[in-house]
Design a protein around this motif. Structure first.
Motif, mmCIF file in Angstrom:
data_model
loop_
_atom_site.group_PDB
_atom_site.id
_atom_site.type_symbol
_atom_site.label_atom_id
_atom_site.label_comp_id
_atom_site.label_asym_id
_atom_site.label_seq_id
_atom_site.Cartn_x
_atom_site.Cartn_y
_atom_site.Cartn_z
ATOM 1 N N ILE A 10 -13.153 10.843 8.250
ATOM 2 C CA ILE A 10 -13.094 10.614 6.817
ATOM 3 C C ILE A 10 -11.899 10.695 6.270
ATOM 4 C CG2 ILE A 10 -13.998 11.160 4.758
ATOM 5 C CD1 ILE A 10 -16.689 11.702 6.010
ATOM 6 N N GLY A 11 -11.104 11.949 6.651
ATOM 7 C CA GLY A 11 -9.846 12.252 6.137
ATOM 8 C C GLY A 11 -8.738 11.301 6.691
ATOM 9 N N VAL A 12 -8.746 10.855 8.002
ATOM 10 C CA VAL A 12 -7.893 9.836 8.447
ATOM 11 C C VAL A 12 -8.207 8.552 7.606
ATOM 12 C CG1 VAL A 12 -7.357 8.318 10.363
ATOM 13 C CG2 VAL A 12 -7.498 10.803 10.756
ATOM 14 N N ALA A 13 -9.668 8.171 7.617
ATOM 15 C CA ALA A 13 -9.657 6.901 6.677
ATOM 16 C C ALA A 13 -9.001 6.741 5.343
ATOM 17 C CB ALA A 13 -11.125 6.390 6.911
ATOM 18 N N ILE A 14 -9.485 7.890 4.553
ATOM 19 C CA ILE A 14 -9.006 7.856 3.153
ATOM 20 C C ILE A 14 -7.371 7.992 3.352
ATOM 21 C CG2 ILE A 14 -8.827 9.615 1.112
ATOM 22 C CD1 ILE A 14 -11.425 10.290 1.896
ATOM 23 N N GLY A 15 -6.391 8.726 4.177
ATOM 24 C CA GLY A 15 -5.375 8.745 4.295
ATOM 25 C C GLY A 15 -4.633 7.477 4.485
ATOM 26 N N TYR A 16 -5.388 6.817 5.265
ATOM 27 C CA TYR A 16 -4.777 5.228 5.818
ATOM 28 C C TYR A 16 -4.913 4.542 4.701
ATOM 29 C CZ TYR A 16 -4.152 0.811 8.361
ATOM 30 O OH TYR A 16 -3.802 -0.194 8.643
ATOM 31 N N GLY A 17 -5.953 4.364 3.870
ATOM 32 C CA GLY A 17 -6.180 3.640 2.708
ATOM 33 C C GLY A 17 -5.046 4.021 1.526
ATOM 34 N N TYR A 18 -4.972 5.093 1.349
ATOM 35 C CA TYR A 18 -4.045 5.708 0.536
ATOM 36 C C TYR A 18 -2.496 5.185 0.710
ATOM 37 C CZ TYR A 18 -0.712 8.461 -2.272
ATOM 38 O OH TYR A 18 0.446 8.912 -3.096
ATOM 39 N N GLY A 19 -2.156 5.205 2.208
ATOM 40 C CA GLY A 19 -1.056 5.238 2.774
ATOM 41 C C GLY A 19 -0.677 3.219 2.452
ATOM 42 N N TRP A 20 -1.832 2.555 2.670
ATOM 43 C CA TRP A 20 -1.737 1.111 2.711
ATOM 44 C C TRP A 20 -1.548 0.760 1.223
ATOM 45 C CZ3 TRP A 20 -1.351 -2.832 5.813
ATOM 46 C CH2 TRP A 20 -1.632 -4.026 5.465
ATOM 47 N N LYS A 21 -2.321 1.356 0.252
ATOM 48 C CA LYS A 21 -2.203 1.057 -1.037
ATOM 49 C C LYS A 21 -0.564 1.245 -1.694
ATOM 50 C CE LYS A 21 -6.765 1.211 -2.445
ATOM 51 N NZ LYS A 21 -7.698 2.040 -2.900
ATOM 52 N N ASP A 22 -0.048 2.467 -1.145
ATOM 53 C CA ASP A 22 1.251 2.784 -1.517
ATOM 54 C C ASP A 22 2.387 1.863 -0.928
ATOM 55 O OD1 ASP A 22 2.764 5.212 -2.807
ATOM 56 O OD2 ASP A 22 3.633 5.115 -0.613
ATOM 57 N N ALA A 23 2.112 1.561 0.263
ATOM 58 C CA ALA A 23 3.013 0.792 0.756
ATOM 59 C C ALA A 23 3.162 -0.746 0.265
ATOM 60 C CB ALA A 23 2.926 0.421 2.311
ATOM 61 N N GLN A 24 2.070 -1.282 -0.284
ATOM 62 C CA GLN A 24 2.010 -2.546 -1.158
ATOM 63 C C GLN A 24 2.658 -2.400 -2.494
ATOM 64 O OE1 GLN A 24 0.859 -5.114 0.380
ATOM 65 N NE2 GLN A 24 0.505 -3.724 2.241
ATOM 66 N N GLN A 25 2.761 -1.177 -2.865
ATOM 67 C CA GLN A 25 3.464 -0.931 -4.190
ATOM 68 C C GLN A 25 4.983 -0.497 -4.279
ATOM 69 O OE1 GLN A 25 0.903 1.723 -5.968
ATOM 70 N NE2 GLN A 25 -0.820 0.669 -6.463
ATOM 71 N N HIS A 26 5.530 0.170 -2.984
ATOM 72 C CA HIS A 26 6.546 0.712 -3.018
ATOM 73 C C HIS A 26 7.349 0.051 -1.662
ATOM 74 C CE1 HIS A 26 4.517 3.641 -5.246
ATOM 75 N NE2 HIS A 26 5.679 3.708 -5.908
ATOM 76 N N ASP A 27 8.571 -0.028 -2.109
ATOM 77 C CA ASP A 27 9.612 -0.470 -0.782
ATOM 78 C C ASP A 27 9.934 0.577 0.075
ATOM 79 O OD1 ASP A 27 9.885 -3.011 -1.666
ATOM 80 O OD2 ASP A 27 11.619 -2.634 -2.749
ATOM 81 N N LYS A 28 9.978 1.716 -0.503
ATOM 82 C CA LYS A 28 10.327 3.060 0.353
ATOM 83 C C LYS A 28 9.011 3.833 0.634
ATOM 84 C CE LYS A 28 15.200 4.278 -1.241
ATOM 85 N NZ LYS A 28 15.865 5.192 -1.799
ATOM 86 N N ASN A 29 8.986 4.333 1.766
ATOM 87 C CA ASN A 29 7.824 5.094 2.088
ATOM 88 C C ASN A 29 7.643 6.419 1.546
ATOM 89 O OD1 ASN A 29 9.231 7.113 3.503
ATOM 90 N ND2 ASN A 29 8.700 5.888 5.383
ATOM 91 N N VAL A 30 6.690 7.068 1.396
ATOM 92 C CA VAL A 30 6.428 8.445 0.660
ATOM 93 C C VAL A 30 7.608 9.367 0.939
ATOM 94 C CG1 VAL A 30 4.718 10.273 0.282
ATOM 95 C CG2 VAL A 30 3.861 8.179 0.505
ATOM 96 N N ALA A 31 7.711 9.492 2.016
ATOM 97 C CA ALA A 31 8.891 10.704 2.737
ATOM 98 C C ALA A 31 10.314 10.138 2.125
ATOM 99 C CB ALA A 31 8.845 10.583 4.067
ATOM 100 N N GLU A 32 10.765 9.139 2.120
ATOM 101 C CA GLU A 32 11.808 8.627 1.539
ATOM 102 C C GLU A 32 11.950 8.978 0.061
ATOM 103 O OE1 GLU A 32 13.815 5.258 3.786
ATOM 104 O OE2 GLU A 32 11.832 4.822 3.199
ATOM 105 N N ARG A 33 10.835 8.446 -0.640
ATOM 106 C CA ARG A 33 10.633 8.871 -2.014
ATOM 107 C C ARG A 33 10.828 10.343 -2.438
ATOM 108 N NH1 ARG A 33 6.372 5.223 -1.968
ATOM 109 N NH2 ARG A 33 5.205 6.851 -3.085
#
Length: 60
Positions: A10-33
């Motif tokens: 469940i944690g992996v699924a939630i994290g993947y969903g969050y990462g996908w939505k974040d990648a659609q909104q930003h050019d840089k990934n979370v770590a770079e920001r």
């Protein structure tokens, strides 16, 4: 053991969903920001080029 794997899945699924939505909104990934935000004003002063920092000439 099943309970642990279920919670992990469940944690992996939630994290993947969050990462996908974040990648659609930003050019840089979370770590770079995060690094950009943490570096702030002093980022330009940080570096590992000793010759440039102390003005001793070439970096060759």
């Amino acid at each position: 053991m099943f309970k642990f794997l279920f919670i992990l899945a469940i944690g992996v699924a939630i994290g993947y969903g969050y990462g996908w939505k974040d990648a659609q909104q930003h050019d840089k990934n979370v770590a770079e920001r995060l690094v950009d935000r943490i570096g702030g004003e002093t980022r330009e002063r940080m570096g590992n080029d000793v010759d440039k920092r102390y003005g001793t000439g070439d970096t060759k």
